[in-house]
Design an enzyme around this catalytic site. Structure first.
Site, PDB file in Angstrom:
ATOM      1  CB  SER A   1     -11.764  -6.582   1.223  1.00 23.49           C
ATOM      2  OG  SER A   1     -10.393  -6.599   0.938  1.00 23.49           O
TER       3      SER A   1
ATOM      4  CG  ASN B   1      -2.833  -5.564  -6.156  1.00 23.92           C
ATOM      5  OD1 ASN B   1      -3.894  -4.961  -6.159  1.00 23.92           O
ATOM      6  ND2 ASN B   1      -2.769  -6.876  -6.133  1.00 23.92           N
TER       7      ASN B   1
ATOM      8  CE  LYS C   1     -12.130   3.524  -2.458  1.00 20.90           C
ATOM      9  NZ  LYS C   1     -10.705   3.204  -2.652  1.00 20.90           N
TER      10      LYS C   1
ATOM     11  CE  LYS D   1     -12.118  -5.130   4.412  1.00 21.48           C
ATOM     12  NZ  LYS D   1     -10.681  -5.090   4.737  1.00 21.48           N
TER      13      LYS D   1
ATOM     14  CB  THR E   1      -8.031  -2.922  -6.912  1.00 15.27           C
ATOM     15  OG1 THR E   1      -8.201  -3.374  -5.570  1.00 15.27           O
ATOM     16  CG2 THR E   1      -8.182  -1.424  -6.959  1.00 15.27           C
TER      17      THR E   1
ATOM     18  N   GLY F   1      -4.475  -4.561   2.471  1.00 19.20           N
ATOM     19  CA  GLY F   1      -3.239  -4.001   1.910  1.00 19.20           C
ATOM     20  C   GLY F   1      -3.486  -2.681   1.195  1.00 19.20           C
ATOM     21  CG  ASP F   2      -3.205   1.610  -0.109  1.00 17.72           C
ATOM     22  OD1 ASP F   2      -4.282   1.636  -0.716  1.00 17.72           O
ATOM     23  OD2 ASP F   2      -2.356   2.518  -0.222  1.00 17.72           O
TER      24      ASP F   2
ATOM     25  CD  GLN G   1     -11.339   2.198   1.866  1.00 21.39           C
ATOM     26  OE1 GLN G   1     -10.237   2.637   1.601  1.00 21.39           O
ATOM     27  NE2 GLN G   1     -11.871   1.181   1.217  1.00 21.39           N
TER      28      GLN G   1
ATOM     29  CE  LYS H   1      -5.735   3.048   2.429  1.00 25.90           C
ATOM     30  NZ  LYS H   1      -6.395   2.451   1.249  1.00 25.90           N
TER      31      LYS H   1
HETATM   32  P1  NDP Z   1       1.594  -1.117  -4.977  1.00 30.29           P
HETATM   33  O1  NDP Z   1       2.514  -0.791  -3.862  1.00 30.29           O
HETATM   34  O2  NDP Z   1       1.378  -2.530  -5.356  1.00 30.29           O
HETATM   35  O3  NDP Z   1       2.042  -0.315  -6.296  1.00 30.29           O
HETATM   36  C1  NDP Z   1       2.150   1.070  -6.309  1.00 30.29           C
HETATM   37  C2  NDP Z   1       2.680   1.493  -7.680  1.00 30.29           C
HETATM   38  O4  NDP Z   1       2.626   2.918  -7.761  1.00 30.29           O
HETATM   39  C3  NDP Z   1       4.136   1.104  -7.896  1.00 30.29           C
HETATM   40  O5  NDP Z   1       4.363   0.896  -9.264  1.00 30.29           O
HETATM   41  C4  NDP Z   1       4.872   2.364  -7.392  1.00 30.29           C
HETATM   42  O6  NDP Z   1       6.174   2.534  -7.926  1.00 30.29           O
HETATM   43  C5  NDP Z   1       3.948   3.443  -7.916  1.00 30.29           C
HETATM   44  N1  NDP Z   1       4.101   4.638  -7.095  1.00 30.29           N
HETATM   45  C6  NDP Z   1       3.885   4.744  -5.755  1.00 30.29           C
HETATM   46  N2  NDP Z   1       4.160   5.990  -5.345  1.00 30.29           N
HETATM   47  C7  NDP Z   1       4.553   6.658  -6.449  1.00 30.29           C
HETATM   48  C8  NDP Z   1       4.960   8.006  -6.684  1.00 30.29           C
HETATM   49  N3  NDP Z   1       5.021   8.894  -5.694  1.00 30.29           N
HETATM   50  N4  NDP Z   1       5.283   8.358  -7.969  1.00 30.29           N
HETATM   51  C9  NDP Z   1       5.228   7.455  -8.980  1.00 30.29           C
HETATM   52  N5  NDP Z   1       4.863   6.170  -8.814  1.00 30.29           N
HETATM   53  C10 NDP Z   1       4.516   5.798  -7.573  1.00 30.29           C
HETATM   54  O7  NDP Z   1       0.196  -0.409  -4.599  1.00 30.29           O
HETATM   55  P2  NDP Z   1      -1.246  -0.711  -5.166  1.00 30.29           P
HETATM   56  O8  NDP Z   1      -1.160  -1.076  -6.605  1.00 30.29           O
HETATM   57  O9  NDP Z   1      -1.937  -1.587  -4.219  1.00 30.29           O
HETATM   58  O10 NDP Z   1      -1.943   0.722  -5.030  1.00 30.29           O
HETATM   59  C11 NDP Z   1      -1.902   1.706  -6.066  1.00 30.29           C
HETATM   60  C12 NDP Z   1      -2.990   2.739  -5.851  1.00 30.29           C
HETATM   61  O11 NDP Z   1      -4.277   2.073  -5.856  1.00 30.29           O
HETATM   62  C13 NDP Z   1      -2.945   3.509  -4.525  1.00 30.29           C
HETATM   63  O12 NDP Z   1      -3.452   4.809  -4.729  1.00 30.29           O
HETATM   64  C14 NDP Z   1      -3.910   2.730  -3.638  1.00 30.29           C
HETATM   65  O13 NDP Z   1      -4.413   3.512  -2.574  1.00 30.29           O
HETATM   66  C15 NDP Z   1      -4.988   2.388  -4.658  1.00 30.29           C
HETATM   67  N6  NDP Z   1      -5.858   1.277  -4.300  1.00 30.29           N
HETATM   68  C16 NDP Z   1      -5.342   0.035  -4.042  1.00 30.29           C
HETATM   69  C17 NDP Z   1      -6.183  -1.009  -3.716  1.00 30.29           C
HETATM   70  C18 NDP Z   1      -5.692  -2.407  -3.537  1.00 30.29           C
HETATM   71  O14 NDP Z   1      -6.539  -3.303  -3.422  1.00 30.29           O
HETATM   72  N7  NDP Z   1      -4.399  -2.662  -3.533  1.00 30.29           N
HETATM   73  C19 NDP Z   1      -7.639  -0.784  -3.558  1.00 30.29           C
HETATM   74  C20 NDP Z   1      -8.091   0.527  -3.957  1.00 30.29           C
HETATM   75  C21 NDP Z   1      -7.209   1.519  -4.272  1.00 30.29           C
HETATM   76  P3  NDP Z   1       7.449   2.268  -6.969  1.00 30.29           P
HETATM   77  O15 NDP Z   1       7.472   0.795  -6.770  1.00 30.29           O
HETATM   78  O16 NDP Z   1       8.601   2.812  -7.740  1.00 30.29           O
HETATM   79  O17 NDP Z   1       7.183   3.017  -5.686  1.00 30.29           O
END
Ligand code: NDP
Length: 453
Positions: free
Chosen positions: A386, A247, A121, A97, A216, A172-173, A118, A133
């Site tokens: 999830s 997200n 976690k 997962k 999250t 998703g991620d 993961q 992943k």
């Molecule tokens: P999204 O794609 O929805 O959002 C990512 C955000 O981070 C955007 O604002 C993006 O900006 C910014 N970002 C990405 N890369 C960079 C970078 N190199 N420098 C600066 N800003 C950056 O992703 P999520 O919110 O889903 O995920 C965010 C984090 O949370 C990740 O580390 C993910 O692994 C972790 N996570 C997510 C989960 C989930 O359920 N979605 C669960 C557990 C962990 P821009 O649009 O400009 O790229």
């Protein structure tokens, strides 16, 4: 004591040297492993049964690494080629997962670090899930919906043969939200001619769970509240700096507002916004529409509201705050940022993203006794819900929102308890050590029980 510490450091150095040699150039993977091994080594060295069974050596070796070509056609008829991966790291505790990430920085090292994290976690959630992943070095930004659809269809045309509701259940991620999940799920059904709960994060209309979208971010805030309650404080009235505006960040901001905190920053890869008076509900709604529907830039938020400042190409960690929630990506907060945050009196750091702190930043917070929740504990709410989505799919039922939220809060509370159990020191809780040992122990004990496999 000194003898034990020396043995621990020697053990760590030897172990890491071997890992680096076997996995050259995978720097993110090295970093994630070192963080776990550093915490568990003193405890591991006291348990001969794990050492004899070589649990550490086995747990850092993925069950399998799948890599494949993803060929697709742009709207102009050009042919594009990307690389896709699924890392099925460890299924000791349940079916694989973990999410899928579509971003140009994705490579095998990044996905191995994420899949490794993961495992522990998922163990902390108490639900039967192994660690995995996947993703691709594909940039959805700037692509039309049809291009993203064709990419997802091509990606799933290969992935479908490696997943299943009792085998491996992606989600998703970064870069994979509800649009991408729908395209991926539809292609799975087309290839297999069956409906199965094989992906989580689905829309409510076709088998998704209430609160999965929010889980999250909400979970990260619930965990932070648990840490603050433990030292007799709470989020109410605190100033919170959040990075990201995807997200995780959006729903962390929403829950922080609901709990009476003042959210003063959000960001994206273009820079951060400073909201001096604190984000209000109307502004949050604007950001949600901007990001979820229009796929716009955070700078547009500052253009819309005069009191909001945009700081291009900068990170939010220089702003005065008591709580920091890094919710964007890995290594987005370094030692310099950590020093600034400490200088400004930060009390707690609750990671929404995976490994958002460099190793040096994490060490600095540990030295200064800042409450620091590692992502494997504080962002586990997403995978936990999830897991609940899988349970609902198996039973062909759907629980009401209040029920799922109640379960999420209980799971976050119990993860916090496990961190205390394994990370309590005199007058302080080391959440990194607590989460790593608690997550690792369950996997290690089960691997011992399985014998040599
Ligand atoms: P999204 O794609 O929805 O959002 C990512 C955000 O981070 C955007 O604002 C993006 O900006 C910014 N970002 C990405 N890369 C960079 C970078 N190199 N420098 C600066 N800003 C950056 O992703 P999520 O919110 O889903 O995920 C965010 C984090 O949370 C990740 O580390 C993910 O692994 C972790 N996570 C997510 C989960 C989930 O359920 N979605 C669960 C557990 C962990 P821009 O649009 O400009 O790229």
């Amino acid at each position: 004591m000194l003898v034990l510490k020396t043995a621990h450091l020697k053990g760590l150095d030897q172990f890491m040297a071997g890992l680096r040699q076997r996995n050259p150039h995978e720097t993110e993977f090295h970093q994630a492993v070192e963080e776990v091994v550093e915490s568990v080594m003193p405890w591991y060295l006291q348990h001969e049964e794990y050492r004899k069974a070589r649990i550490l050596e086995r747990v850092v070796e993925p069950d399998r690494v799948l890599s494949f070509r993803v060929t697709w056609e742009t709207d102009d008829g050009d042919i594009e080629v990307n690389r896709g991966w699924r890392i099925q790291f460890n299924h000791t505790l349940g079916p694989y997962k973990g999410g899928l990430r579509f971003h140009p920085t994705v490579d095998q090292s990044v996905l191995k670090f994420l899949a490794f994290e993961q495992i522990f976690k998922n163990s902390l959630t108490g639900l039967p899930m192994g660690g995995a992943k996947g993703g691709a070095n594909f940039e959805p930004k700037g692509r039309s919906d049809r291009e993203v659809m064709r990419f997802c269809q091509s990606f799933m045309s290969e992935l479908h043969r490696h997943i299943g509701e009792d085998v491996d259940i992606p989600a998703g991620d970064i870069g994979v939200g509800s649009r991408e999940i729908s395209y991926l799920f539809a292609q799975y059904m087309r290839m297999q001619n069956r409906w199965a709960g094989v992906i989580t994060g689905k829309s409510l209309a076709y088998g998704g769970s209430a609160v999965r979208t929010e889980a999250t971010g909400y979970g990260c805030v619930y965990f932070c509240e648990n840490m603050l309650n433990h030292v007799g404080s709470s989020l109410s009235g605190k100033t919170v700096a959040i990075s990201g505006s995807g997200n995780v960040a959006i729903y962390a901001a929403e829950k922080a507002l609901q709990m009476g905190a003042k959210v003063v920053t959000l960001s994206d890869s273009g820079g951060f916004v400073f909201i001096k008076d604190g984000l209000n509900e109307a502004q949050l709604k604007f950001v949600r529409q901007l990001k979820e529907q229009r796929r716009g830039r955070i700078s547009e938020f500052a253009e819309r509201y005069k009191a909001v400042e945009f700081h291009p190409s900068a990170r939010p960690w220089g702003v005065n705050c008591q709580i920091a929630m890094p919710c964007a990506t890995q290594n987005e907060l370094d030692a310099k940022d950590a020093k600034t945050l400490c200088g400004n009196g930060v009390m707690a750091v609750s990671e929404g993203a995976n490994m958002p702190l460099t190793a040096e930043a994490a060490h600095l917070f540990a030295e200064r006794k800042v409450l620091h929740a590692p992502g494997k504990a504080s962002n586990a709410g997403g995978v936990a819900v999830s897991g609940l989505e899988q349970s609902q799919n198996s039973q062909r039922i759907s629980w009401p929102r209040e029920e799922v939220d109640r379960r999420l809060q209980t799971i976050m509370f119990e993860i916090h308890q496990q961190c205390i159990q394994h990370g309590a020191e005199i007058g302080h809780v080391d959440y990194v050590t607590g989460a790593n040992i608690a997550g690792f122990k369950k996997v290690a004990d089960t691997m011992l029980a399985y014998g040599v496999v």
